[in-house]
Design a protein around this motif. Structure first.
Motif, PDB file in Angstrom:
ATOM      1  N   LEU A 147       0.831  -1.205   0.000  1.00  0.00           N
ATOM      2  CA  LEU A 147       0.000   0.000   0.000  1.00  0.00           C
ATOM      3  C   LEU A 147       0.865   1.255   0.000  1.00  0.00           C
ATOM      4  O   LEU A 147       0.630   2.192  -0.768  1.00  0.00           O
ATOM      5  CB  LEU A 147      -0.927  -0.003   1.226  1.00  0.00           C
ATOM      6  N   LEU A 148       1.903   1.284   0.848  1.00  0.00           N
ATOM      7  CA  LEU A 148       2.786   2.446   0.906  1.00  0.00           C
ATOM      8  C   LEU A 148       3.517   2.660  -0.418  1.00  0.00           C
ATOM      9  O   LEU A 148       3.660   3.802  -0.866  1.00  0.00           O
ATOM     10  CB  LEU A 148       3.797   2.306   2.051  1.00  0.00           C
ATOM     11  N   SER A 152       3.006   5.963  -2.871  1.00  0.00           N
ATOM     12  CA  SER A 152       4.173   6.823  -3.108  1.00  0.00           C
ATOM     13  C   SER A 152       4.425   7.068  -4.598  1.00  0.00           C
ATOM     14  O   SER A 152       5.297   7.849  -4.957  1.00  0.00           O
ATOM     15  CB  SER A 152       5.426   6.216  -2.468  1.00  0.00           C
ATOM     16  N   ASP A 153       3.632   6.411  -5.457  1.00  0.00           N
ATOM     17  CA  ASP A 153       3.837   6.522  -6.899  1.00  0.00           C
ATOM     18  C   ASP A 153       2.530   6.854  -7.614  1.00  0.00           C
ATOM     19  O   ASP A 153       1.762   5.946  -7.951  1.00  0.00           O
ATOM     20  CB  ASP A 153       4.408   5.203  -7.438  1.00  0.00           C
ATOM     21  N   PRO A 157      -0.732   2.133 -11.526  1.00  0.00           N
ATOM     22  CA  PRO A 157      -2.112   1.951 -12.004  1.00  0.00           C
ATOM     23  C   PRO A 157      -3.140   1.800 -10.875  1.00  0.00           C
ATOM     24  O   PRO A 157      -4.320   2.075 -11.083  1.00  0.00           O
ATOM     25  CB  PRO A 157      -2.046   0.683 -12.862  1.00  0.00           C
ATOM     26  N   ASP A 158      -2.708   1.390  -9.694  1.00  0.00           N
ATOM     27  CA  ASP A 158      -3.625   1.210  -8.566  1.00  0.00           C
ATOM     28  C   ASP A 158      -3.672   2.418  -7.634  1.00  0.00           C
ATOM     29  O   ASP A 158      -4.382   2.401  -6.630  1.00  0.00           O
ATOM     30  CB  ASP A 158      -3.210  -0.023  -7.746  1.00  0.00           C
ATOM     31  N   TYR A 159      -2.919   3.463  -7.966  1.00  0.00           N
ATOM     32  CA  TYR A 159      -2.792   4.629  -7.085  1.00  0.00           C
ATOM     33  C   TYR A 159      -4.151   5.243  -6.719  1.00  0.00           C
ATOM     34  O   TYR A 159      -4.463   5.408  -5.538  1.00  0.00           O
ATOM     35  CB  TYR A 159      -1.898   5.693  -7.731  1.00  0.00           C
ATOM     36  N   PHE A 170      -3.302   9.580   3.200  1.00  0.00           N
ATOM     37  CA  PHE A 170      -2.729   8.774   4.269  1.00  0.00           C
ATOM     38  C   PHE A 170      -1.274   9.170   4.426  1.00  0.00           C
ATOM     39  O   PHE A 170      -0.490   9.067   3.488  1.00  0.00           O
ATOM     40  CB  PHE A 170      -2.829   7.270   3.963  1.00  0.00           C
ATOM     41  N   ASP A 171      -0.932   9.644   5.608  1.00  0.00           N
ATOM     42  CA  ASP A 171       0.447  10.023   5.913  1.00  0.00           C
ATOM     43  C   ASP A 171       1.011   9.009   6.900  1.00  0.00           C
ATOM     44  O   ASP A 171       0.650   9.022   8.084  1.00  0.00           O
ATOM     45  CB  ASP A 171       0.492  11.430   6.508  1.00  0.00           C
TER      46      ASP A 171
END
Length: 187
Positions: A147-148, A152-153, A157-159, A170-171
């Motif tokens: 997930l992270l 981060s990208d 495609p799943d971002y 989410f931080d």
């Protein structure tokens, strides 16, 4: 158990095992807090939402919920019949806590200090912590790492889907101790 220990406050460090950098909390709780209440405290300080079953592990023994809703294995002892001081009585002793048997969030609880109870002190409270807790149902340590990486990208495609799933943002570095302590004041 001595009267002195009953009136003590425990400083505990709770670490979510397998996280790098580590996700942890330091908290103060009464030594005579029942394990069922400790579970409630851990849910708040770690950021979990109490959607899943849990258990405490100490010396090969398991402690969990025992009520009419759940028919747990006979080897699991009723957590509400035990207090923290029954399982931790000396500094550096440890206790395991597993939350969500599917994702298997394993925590190590260390008794760092035994402090005298002070008038006006209102444990439980969190005195320090680092990093956000993983979101519920993200697939355990491996799912959280994935997930992270996805978040981060923005070109992944799943971002967008994952961003929506976590509520738009989410931080992983954010830990709001003030919010946690406001919630703990209600326990």
């Amino acid at each position: 158990m001595s009267e002195k220990l009953s009136k003590s406050v425990y400083q505990l460090k709770v670490t979510l095992k397998g996280t790098k950098p580590p996700i942890w909390r330091r908290l103060l709780v009464p030594a005579d807090l029942p394990l069922g209440k400790l579970h409630e405290v851990l849910q708040l300080v770690m950021g979990w939402e109490n959607y899943h079953l849990h258990q405490f592990i100490s010396g090969g023994r398991f402690f969990g919920m025992q009520d009419g809703e759940f028919s747990l294995d006979a080897e699991i002892e009723d957590e509400n019949q035990f207090k923290i001081k029954d399982l931790l009585s000396a500094e550096k002793e440890t206790l395991g806590y597993e939350y969500d048997f599917g994702d298997s969030w394993d925590h190590k609880i260390v008794l760092e200090k035994i402090l005298p109870a002070e008038d006006g002190q209102q444990p439980p409270r969190c005195i320090k912590g680092m990093r956000a807790c993983p979101p519920e149902d993200c697939g355990g340590i491996w799912g959280y790492q994935e997930l992270l990486e996805t978040l981060s990208d923005p070109k992944n495609p799943d971002y967008e889907e994952m961003l929506e799933w976590v509520g738009g943002e989410f931080d992983p570095e954010l830990f709001d101790i003030g919010r946690v302590n406001k919630q703990l004041a209600l326990v």
